[in-house]
Design a protein around this motif. Sequence first.
Motif, PDB file in Angstrom:
ATOM      1  N   PHE A 276       0.803  -1.222   0.000  1.00  0.00           N
ATOM      2  CA  PHE A 276       0.000   0.000   0.000  1.00  0.00           C
ATOM      3  C   PHE A 276       0.843   1.282   0.000  1.00  0.00           C
ATOM      4  N   LYS A 277       2.110   1.187  -0.305  1.00  0.00           N
ATOM      5  CA  LYS A 277       2.948   2.390  -0.303  1.00  0.00           C
ATOM      6  C   LYS A 277       2.872   3.153  -1.624  1.00  0.00           C
ATOM      7  N   TYR A 278       2.677   2.426  -2.713  1.00  0.00           N
ATOM      8  CA  TYR A 278       2.731   3.060  -4.032  1.00  0.00           C
ATOM      9  C   TYR A 278       1.474   2.704  -4.825  1.00  0.00           C
ATOM     10  N   PHE A 279       1.106   3.622  -5.708  1.00  0.00           N
ATOM     11  CA  PHE A 279      -0.035   3.406  -6.594  1.00  0.00           C
ATOM     12  C   PHE A 279       0.472   3.555  -8.020  1.00  0.00           C
ATOM     13  N   ILE A 280       0.187   2.534  -8.850  1.00  0.00           N
ATOM     14  CA  ILE A 280       0.706   2.484 -10.215  1.00  0.00           C
ATOM     15  C   ILE A 280      -0.437   2.768 -11.178  1.00  0.00           C
ATOM     16  N   LEU A 281      -0.262   3.783 -12.001  1.00  0.00           N
ATOM     17  CA  LEU A 281      -1.356   4.306 -12.822  1.00  0.00           C
ATOM     18  C   LEU A 281      -1.021   4.247 -14.305  1.00  0.00           C
ATOM     19  N   GLY A 282      -2.048   3.976 -15.093  1.00  0.00           N
ATOM     20  CA  GLY A 282      -1.943   4.083 -16.540  1.00  0.00           C
ATOM     21  C   GLY A 282      -2.837   5.191 -17.058  1.00  0.00           C
ATOM     22  N   ASP A 283      -2.303   6.003 -17.970  1.00  0.00           N
ATOM     23  CA  ASP A 283      -3.066   7.040 -18.676  1.00  0.00           C
ATOM     24  C   ASP A 283      -3.282   6.527 -20.099  1.00  0.00           C
ATOM     25  N   GLU A 284      -4.550   6.397 -20.505  1.00  0.00           N
ATOM     26  CA  GLU A 284      -4.844   5.701 -21.753  1.00  0.00           C
ATOM     27  C   GLU A 284      -4.555   6.517 -23.013  1.00  0.00           C
ATOM     28  N   LEU A 285      -4.439   7.818 -22.892  1.00  0.00           N
ATOM     29  CA  LEU A 285      -4.313   8.630 -24.106  1.00  0.00           C
ATOM     30  C   LEU A 285      -3.006   9.402 -24.225  1.00  0.00           C
ATOM     31  N   ASP A 286      -2.129   9.328 -23.239  1.00  0.00           N
ATOM     32  CA  ASP A 286      -0.919  10.152 -23.323  1.00  0.00           C
ATOM     33  C   ASP A 286       0.029   9.684 -24.426  1.00  0.00           C
ATOM     34  N   GLU A 287       0.111   8.371 -24.657  1.00  0.00           N
ATOM     35  CA  GLU A 287       0.956   7.894 -25.752  1.00  0.00           C
ATOM     36  C   GLU A 287       0.454   8.402 -27.093  1.00  0.00           C
ATOM     37  N   LEU A 288      -0.864   8.367 -27.258  1.00  0.00           N
ATOM     38  CA  LEU A 288      -1.472   8.777 -28.524  1.00  0.00           C
ATOM     39  C   LEU A 288      -1.346  10.277 -28.767  1.00  0.00           C
ATOM     40  N   ARG A 289      -1.585  11.064 -27.743  1.00  0.00           N
ATOM     41  CA  ARG A 289      -1.634  12.518 -27.919  1.00  0.00           C
ATOM     42  C   ARG A 289      -0.293  13.214 -27.726  1.00  0.00           C
ATOM     43  N   LYS A 290       0.608  12.584 -26.973  1.00  0.00           N
ATOM     44  CA  LYS A 290       1.891  13.215 -26.672  1.00  0.00           C
ATOM     45  C   LYS A 290       3.065  12.556 -27.385  1.00  0.00           C
ATOM     46  N   GLY A 291       2.819  11.453 -28.089  1.00  0.00           N
ATOM     47  CA  GLY A 291       3.901  10.793 -28.801  1.00  0.00           C
ATOM     48  C   GLY A 291       4.912  10.129 -27.891  1.00  0.00           C
ATOM     49  N   LEU A 292       4.452   9.599 -26.741  1.00  0.00           N
ATOM     50  CA  LEU A 292       5.348   8.991 -25.759  1.00  0.00           C
ATOM     51  C   LEU A 292       5.451   7.488 -25.969  1.00  0.00           C
ATOM     52  N   ASN A 293       6.534   6.898 -25.484  1.00  0.00           N
ATOM     53  CA  ASN A 293       6.518   5.460 -25.245  1.00  0.00           C
ATOM     54  C   ASN A 293       5.613   5.186 -24.057  1.00  0.00           C
ATOM     55  N   THR A 294       5.197   3.925 -23.923  1.00  0.00           N
ATOM     56  CA  THR A 294       4.270   3.552 -22.859  1.00  0.00           C
ATOM     57  C   THR A 294       4.704   4.144 -21.523  1.00  0.00           C
ATOM     58  N   LYS A 295       3.850   4.987 -20.979  1.00  0.00           N
ATOM     59  CA  LYS A 295       4.188   5.703 -19.749  1.00  0.00           C
ATOM     60  C   LYS A 295       3.390   5.144 -18.576  1.00  0.00           C
ATOM     61  N   THR A 296       4.100   4.755 -17.533  1.00  0.00           N
ATOM     62  CA  THR A 296       3.488   4.283 -16.301  1.00  0.00           C
ATOM     63  C   THR A 296       3.833   5.271 -15.197  1.00  0.00           C
ATOM     64  N   ILE A 297       2.806   5.771 -14.503  1.00  0.00           N
ATOM     65  CA  ILE A 297       2.998   6.810 -13.485  1.00  0.00           C
ATOM     66  C   ILE A 297       2.944   6.161 -12.111  1.00  0.00           C
ATOM     67  N   ILE A 298       3.936   6.440 -11.278  1.00  0.00           N
ATOM     68  CA  ILE A 298       4.001   5.867  -9.939  1.00  0.00           C
ATOM     69  C   ILE A 298       3.852   6.983  -8.917  1.00  0.00           C
ATOM     70  N   PHE A 299       2.906   6.805  -7.996  1.00  0.00           N
ATOM     71  CA  PHE A 299       2.666   7.756  -6.921  1.00  0.00           C
ATOM     72  C   PHE A 299       3.122   7.170  -5.590  1.00  0.00           C
ATOM     73  N   ASP A 300       3.562   8.037  -4.703  1.00  0.00           N
ATOM     74  CA  ASP A 300       3.849   7.674  -3.317  1.00  0.00           C
ATOM     75  C   ASP A 300       2.587   7.932  -2.507  1.00  0.00           C
ATOM     76  N   PHE A 301       1.979   6.860  -2.009  1.00  0.00           N
ATOM     77  CA  PHE A 301       0.742   6.957  -1.226  1.00  0.00           C
ATOM     78  C   PHE A 301       1.007   6.679   0.256  1.00  0.00           C
ATOM     79  N   THR A 302       2.226   6.956   0.729  1.00  0.00           N
ATOM     80  CA  THR A 302       2.536   6.737   2.137  1.00  0.00           C
ATOM     81  C   THR A 302       1.616   7.542   3.039  1.00  0.00           C
ATOM     82  N   ASP A 303       1.253   8.746   2.585  1.00  0.00           N
ATOM     83  CA  ASP A 303       0.309   9.605   3.304  1.00  0.00           C
ATOM     84  C   ASP A 303      -0.894   9.806   2.388  1.00  0.00           C
ATOM     85  N   LEU A 304      -2.017   9.182   2.711  1.00  0.00           N
ATOM     86  CA  LEU A 304      -3.189   9.253   1.839  1.00  0.00           C
ATOM     87  C   LEU A 304      -3.753  10.664   1.748  1.00  0.00           C
TER      88      LEU A 304
END
Length: 402
Positions: A276-304
């Motif tokens: 429960f320390k980290y939250f792993i997120l996918g954004d479905e449109l950033d690759e398409l609209r920003k021309g990125l390689n597959t981007k996975t966003i990691i959040f620190d959820f130590t303090d909710l």
Amino acid sequence: MFLVFFIATMGCSENGIFNVNDKTVSITPLEECKNGFAGQYPCNNYDLLDYISLEDLGGANTEGNDCWGWTDPLNKKEYALMGTNKGITFIDITNPTEALILGTLPTRTENSPWRDVKVHNSVAYIVSEATGHGMQVFNLEKLRNVTNPPVVFQSDFNYTGFGRAHNIVINETKDYVYPVGTSRSGTYKGGPLFINVQNPLNPIAEGGFINYSHDAQVVTYNGPDTEHKGKEILIGSNEIEVVIVDITDKSNPIKLSSISYSNAEYTHQGWFTEDFKYFILGDELDELRKGLNTKTIIFDFTDLDNPLHYFDHFGNTSAIDHNGYVKGNTYYQANYTAGVRMLDLSNIRNKSISEIGYFDTYPENNNTTFKGVWSVYPYFPSGNIIISDINSGFFVIRKSGS
């Protein structure tokens, strides 16, 4: 044809030899991953055990969508729930190289590309964006008694307290289900609904939270933030941000915090690490609209109450990420045209994750399009993993040498 014996408590060794009830048996994969391929499918460290085509799942004009799994608590048999535009197909994968279609629960109203299913206490809860679909309730114990498959199943109950829904979420430790992405014009503007399913045949609406959610995860929190330990926490992926809500009291949900990130295009779906320390997120449109390689966003959820953006991970292709789930130190990411990617989380605290395997069910290309893998389910005790592919159908895979 391969003969496989499986018991959930079996032991295994590196050479594919298994100990089942003190008997030694072997599992031979349908296609081993060798020299980067399992048959026609690009792979790394994962073998193909079985495959069922869309035509076999639902006939002509069938498209795949979500999948989930159920392990029978009585006999430990394993079943896949494969979603299509036409309904949910139930597949016995206890013998993973001879997957057997038991039957299909048809869509309640009309066909739809969007269908989602989750399981709680041996009951499947199914929603769709089909007009007026509501929620189908299906007792999975009926799968034990199918003698002449495939059959056409019927719902045990149809809940009509809402019409369409994009997704459904379940906290397996509580007797609630949470449809999300319902009508934006409704009372909760498409936010999560709170439905008590202590009696699955008599679901009771107990409110909701006003804030549109495309997808969510609900947990009984047992992480580092001691202030919220033991509470029921919802993390909503809400198109432009992640929202954290205490829903312990269904009559009084409390928003704890929210967080966005750079280049947010469509905050789609995310999952907690097991601590429960980290939250792993996918954004479905950033690759398409920003021309990125597959981007996975990691959040620190130590303090909710004060979530932090921790770091971003970029994959090896420009494929679009879809659903992702954590089991142990592995994140299983459905990655549309690039298949399922397995990411090692063991060094996440040092802002580093790395790809350790993949199985690509869409060998044509890794383009930035909405084709290929919709979802993956990695939670079977056996180690078998199922994949739902929009364009190809249903796959059972397994880590090589496991």
